[in-house]
Design an enzyme around this catalytic site. Sequence first.
Site, PDB file in Angstrom:
ATOM      1  N   CYS A 127     -20.110  15.398  40.510  1.00  0.00           N
ATOM      2  CA  CYS A 127     -20.711  15.828  39.236  1.00  0.00           C
ATOM      3  C   CYS A 127     -22.239  15.723  39.196  1.00  0.00           C
ATOM      4  CB  CYS A 127     -20.092  15.028  38.091  1.00  0.00           C
ATOM      5  SG  CYS A 127     -19.778  13.298  38.482  1.00  0.00           S
ATOM      6  N   HIS A 151     -23.874  13.280  32.158  1.00  0.00           N
ATOM      7  CA  HIS A 151     -24.725  12.518  33.079  1.00  0.00           C
ATOM      8  C   HIS A 151     -26.178  12.986  32.971  1.00  0.00           C
ATOM      9  CE1 HIS A 151     -21.116  11.016  34.752  1.00  0.00           C
ATOM     10  NE2 HIS A 151     -21.069  11.663  35.889  1.00  0.00           N
TER      11      HIS A 151
HETATM   12  N1  NAP Z   1     -14.352  12.612  35.384  1.00  0.00           N
HETATM   13  C1  NAP Z   1     -15.306  13.275  36.034  1.00  0.00           C
HETATM   14  O1  NAP Z   1     -16.481  13.385  35.595  1.00  0.00           O
HETATM   15  C2  NAP Z   1     -15.018  13.927  37.334  1.00  0.00           C
HETATM   16  C3  NAP Z   1     -15.972  14.773  37.838  1.00  0.00           C
HETATM   17  C4  NAP Z   1     -15.753  15.406  39.052  1.00  0.00           C
HETATM   18  C5  NAP Z   1     -14.585  15.178  39.721  1.00  0.00           C
HETATM   19  N2  NAP Z   1     -13.650  14.331  39.227  1.00  0.00           N
HETATM   20  C6  NAP Z   1     -12.431  14.137  40.012  1.00  0.00           C
HETATM   21  O2  NAP Z   1     -11.317  14.755  39.385  1.00  0.00           O
HETATM   22  C7  NAP Z   1     -10.149  13.986  39.643  1.00  0.00           C
HETATM   23  C8  NAP Z   1      -9.498  13.598  38.333  1.00  0.00           C
HETATM   24  O3  NAP Z   1     -10.426  12.907  37.518  1.00  0.00           O
HETATM   25  P1  NAP Z   1     -10.176  12.660  35.957  1.00  0.00           P
HETATM   26  O4  NAP Z   1     -11.446  12.112  35.460  1.00  0.00           O
HETATM   27  O5  NAP Z   1      -9.592  13.873  35.311  1.00  0.00           O
HETATM   28  O6  NAP Z   1      -9.057  11.491  36.029  1.00  0.00           O
HETATM   29  P2  NAP Z   1      -7.911  11.131  34.988  1.00  0.00           P
HETATM   30  O7  NAP Z   1      -8.289  11.442  33.601  1.00  0.00           O
HETATM   31  O8  NAP Z   1      -7.516   9.733  35.329  1.00  0.00           O
HETATM   32  O9  NAP Z   1      -6.677  12.121  35.393  1.00  0.00           O
HETATM   33  C9  NAP Z   1      -5.982  12.027  36.611  1.00  0.00           C
HETATM   34  C10 NAP Z   1      -4.929  13.141  36.700  1.00  0.00           C
HETATM   35  O10 NAP Z   1      -4.295  13.097  37.986  1.00  0.00           O
HETATM   36  C11 NAP Z   1      -2.882  13.001  37.829  1.00  0.00           C
HETATM   37  N3  NAP Z   1      -2.279  12.262  38.920  1.00  0.00           N
HETATM   38  C12 NAP Z   1      -2.569  11.000  39.313  1.00  0.00           C
HETATM   39  N4  NAP Z   1      -1.788  10.644  40.365  1.00  0.00           N
HETATM   40  C13 NAP Z   1      -0.999  11.702  40.636  1.00  0.00           C
HETATM   41  C14 NAP Z   1       0.019  11.973  41.577  1.00  0.00           C
HETATM   42  N5  NAP Z   1       0.388  11.063  42.487  1.00  0.00           N
HETATM   43  N6  NAP Z   1       0.633  13.178  41.563  1.00  0.00           N
HETATM   44  C15 NAP Z   1       0.289  14.111  40.655  1.00  0.00           C
HETATM   45  N7  NAP Z   1      -0.681  13.923  39.707  1.00  0.00           N
HETATM   46  C16 NAP Z   1      -1.311  12.739  39.703  1.00  0.00           C
HETATM   47  C17 NAP Z   1      -2.698  12.290  36.506  1.00  0.00           C
HETATM   48  O11 NAP Z   1      -1.388  12.549  36.042  1.00  0.00           O
HETATM   49  P3  NAP Z   1      -0.585  11.478  35.082  1.00  0.00           P
HETATM   50  O12 NAP Z   1      -0.980  11.800  33.681  1.00  0.00           O
HETATM   51  O13 NAP Z   1       0.843  11.805  35.351  1.00  0.00           O
HETATM   52  O14 NAP Z   1      -0.991  10.101  35.543  1.00  0.00           O
HETATM   53  C18 NAP Z   1      -3.785  12.980  35.675  1.00  0.00           C
HETATM   54  O15 NAP Z   1      -3.345  14.269  35.269  1.00  0.00           O
HETATM   55  C19 NAP Z   1     -10.602  12.816  40.518  1.00  0.00           C
HETATM   56  O16 NAP Z   1     -10.447  13.183  41.877  1.00  0.00           O
HETATM   57  C20 NAP Z   1     -12.056  12.681  40.187  1.00  0.00           C
HETATM   58  O17 NAP Z   1     -12.786  12.078  41.231  1.00  0.00           O
HETATM   59  C21 NAP Z   1     -13.825  13.710  38.024  1.00  0.00           C
END
Ligand code: NAP
Length: 329
Positions: A126, A233
Amino acid sequence: MYNVAIVGATGLVGSTFLKVLEEYQFPIKNLKLLASSKSAGKKIIFKNKEYIVEELNENSFTNIDLALFSAGADVSKKFAPIACKEGALVIDNSSCWRQDPTKALVVPEVNFDDVKMSRIIANPNCSTIQSIIPLKALDDKYGLKRVVYTTYQAVSGSGMKGINDLKNTLNNEKPQFYPYDISKTCIPEIDVALDNDYTKEEMKMVNETRKMLHKPDLKISATCVRVPVMNSHAVSIMVELEKSFDIEDVRNVISNFPGLVLVDNIKEHKYPISLLSNGNDKVYVGRIRRDLSCDNGLLLYTVADNIRKGAAANAVQIAFKMHEYGLIK
Ligand SMILES: NC(=O)c1ccc[n+]([C@@H]2O[C@H](COP(=O)([O-])OP(=O)(O)OC[C@H]3O[C@@H](n4cnc5c(N)ncnc54)[C@H](OP(=O)(O)O)[C@@H]3O)[C@@H](O)[C@H]2O)c1
């Protein structure tokens, strides 16, 4: 029209994928929402239609044209190649493929042509996304010699765990996720510590910037700091340029570059703040001034919504442009 799968549809980035796909009117024929077993059966409304979340498995990608992943690196590592083998184009938000030399890493305003490298396309970190767009604008005109990043990263960058930790500590509860009470301090540690005393987040910024600008030897370093801000950010950037510059010309270069909005009048308290970027896909740039510590040095400050331009919107913009160029199927 495409069959689209969202992996991690219940998460912060996944739910923003849905919002952005709807806003951009992405041409969707069928939509499949995937998450872990924990969320299977959950109902999600998209464009007034109810969808049931399914548990991700090896058979989830039959007949899928486009798979947007945001469920962490382990899930991407296992399932992105399966989706790809089934014929889907994958755009992945995790860090899993970003440094793989055979995979594209793309910000559409910077290096869209790289999408032709691979059918798994990585979405950058990000903080790097919002920093590299003004850097590309400056590089095209003046050439980059050296870059130093300092970030001020919102808790939403850690997903729901980060948001909950700020909310709970504001209510005087003990921190559950960050090592210190994020409601009372900035924390200069994001992602794990590495042997060179940088954190993984800092080295992501270094390596991803080099990869997307096709400058493997660019002199660059970063300090990444978590701050008690809910969303968006900020990044302070010191850049040493190859050529001399006029500050007003720099402002013109920034304001004419796609995706950037110049907000730069300190005397009138006009500069990039989270309140401007929350909920939209622009990168705001301001506080432009000469660095007094070196020749051809420039300072600037950027703010962007890390869940939208820093994650979901950048991925959807890649997909949309690939659709326009007939590159998805
Ligand atoms: N937040 C940011 O600013 C940001 C920016 C860039 C990239 N990212 C990346 O995007 C990804 C998700 O981030 P987030 O912030 O959205 O996290 P989050 O809110 O914690 O969401 C995680 C998602 O992944 C799913 N998940 C987790 N384990 C899984 C599995 N074994 N099989 C299938 N689905 C699974 C969860 O499903 P359940 O509801 O079933 O647990 C949920 O839908 C990460 O790789 C992160 O590094 C985040």
